[in-house]
Write an enzyme that holds these catalytic residues in place. Structure first.
Site: not given
Length: 415
Positions: A130, A207, A210, A233, A373
């Site tokens: 991302h 990261d 998600q 999220k 992104c």
């Protein structure tokens, strides 16, 4: 997760906690399939934040009056709650609240990267990063003289782990990798990546934007040095993110934002910093958002992260199969299985993703269209944009059917 346990998830009851899912546009009930961008927020989270504003709205760590004490306790306990949720045994000292995942990346890049990186050092990313990771470390590389390298993505949408072992070397200072791709849905072998980095005395930043919302995550089992994710999220509020960091690293790092609330002593000549995590949280923090994030974690844990993962993957598998069966639809990323999460990126031949999303909107189906992104990844895929349907615990197979029906409409309009 057995089929019996999967079926025990009462999606209908869950949906009742989301009034927004009952909204209609032109007589059509909304089908919300943009969860990788932002999930919806259940009533218990909204109620918890409302209770803060109605009952104990005050600044934290500032006053000795009752309201400030209540707010401070709730804010501090939110850190503890997050630490327990992600398996951070160091507790609140290892949990820093930021605005989002992007700010968490920047915090490490500025506080650690600018101090530690220089010419001859290497930063290793993946081609599916991302922009929060890719742009941040790219620009830090330019400022420090460190080289930035990328682990290849193969034609199936997976990381080329042989290439990872090749380019992560003794010159590597930082590996930053996405846990689950927001474009391909790929679930990366982050523990293996972290082990490779540590074998070369490099640090590893994962990261998890998600991943944390939809699967059990144990940062210590992964052994990440830093791990980041966002509240919005995971059924929580916008405006709050989390940076997990190993205590000894956070203690060595200097803050990159300054002001009140993060200091121990200030003179006209110099300042010293407060203890962790407060030294990285200057100014008035996101108090209501922290309360909301803690409530979201309670809500998720009441359902069970394993059950959430199983449900989301089941809906995504169904969507993948339906879309892949269409001869004029190209689906991106791995086939359904352990290496794929709960989203499907795709394109319909001869229809731009933005046009497709517009037609979806006519059917009250909310998806995302664009580069998500991940512009360099789209360049590698050879497409300017893609459509993305992403799922969460409240989505159903019937909603996937509505998505497919809308694609049929687009096909006829552009025939």
């Amino acid at each position: 997760m057995s089929q019996q346990n999967l079926e025990s998830l009462d999606v209908g009851a869950i949906r009742e906690e989301f009034p927004i899912l009952q909204r209609e546009f032109d007589g059509q009930q909304v089908v919300y399939l943009d969860n990788a961008a932002t999930t919806q927020t259940p009533d218990p989270v909204v109620d918890a934040m409302s209770d803060y504003y109605r009952e104990y709205n005050a600044n934290v760590h500032r006053g000795i009056h009752h309201l400030s004490q209540e707010a401070s306790i709730a804010y501090e306990e939110a850190h503890d709650h997050v630490a327990e949720f992600i398996g951070a045994s160091g507790g609140r000292e290892e949990v820093i609240f930021t605005k989002n995942t992007t700010e968490a990346e920047n915090l490490v890049a500025y506080s650690w990267g600018l101090a530690e990186l220089g010419p001859g050092d290497e930063i290793v990313l993946t081609e599916m990063e991302h922009h929060a990771s890719l742009v941040t470390w790219q620009q830090i590389g330019k400022r420090t003289g460190a080289d930035v390298k990328y682990i290849r993505v193969d034609e199936d949408g997976r990381l080329d782990m042989d290439h990872a072992r090749e380019i992560i070397t003794d010159d590597t200072a930082m590996l930053s990798a996405v846990h689950v791709s927001n474009t391909l849905g790929t679930v990366n072998p982050v523990s293996e990546l972290v082990d490779i980095a540590h074998d070369h005395d490099a640090l590893a930043f994962i990261d998890g934007a998600q991943a944390v919302p939809n699967r059990p995550v144990d940062v210590e089992a992964i052994d990440a040095d830093f791990y980041a994710f966002s509240g919005h999220k995971m059924a929580g509020p916008t405006g709050i993110g989390v940076l997990y960091g190993k205590t000894h690293l956070l203690e060595e790092m200097q803050p990159y934002l300054y002001g009140g609330g993060m200091i121990r002593k200030v003179t006209f000549e110099d300042s010293t910093w407060d203890e962790l995590p407060w030294k990285f949280e200057p100014g008035t923090p996101q108090i209501a958002e922290a309360v909301g994030l803690a409530a979201a974690i309670d809500w998720l844990e009441d359902i069970g992260m394993e059950r959430i993962q199983a449900h989301e993957e089941e809906i995504a598998r169904y969507a993948y199969e339906q879309l892949a069966a269409e001869p004029d639809v190209e689906v991106y990323g791995p086939e359904p299985g352990p290496e794929r999460g709960g989203l499907v990126g795709f394109n319909l031949d001869s229809v731009h993703a933005h046009d497709l999303a517009s037609i979806m909107n006519d059917h009250a189906v909310a998806i995302r269209a664009g580069d998500h992104c991940t512009q360099p990844l789209h360049d590698k895929l050879g497409v300017a944009a893609s459509a993305r349907a992403s799922f969460y615990v409240y989505n159903t197979k019937a909603e996937v059917d509505k998505l497919v029906d809308a694609i049929d409409d687009a096909r006829q309009l552009f025939a």
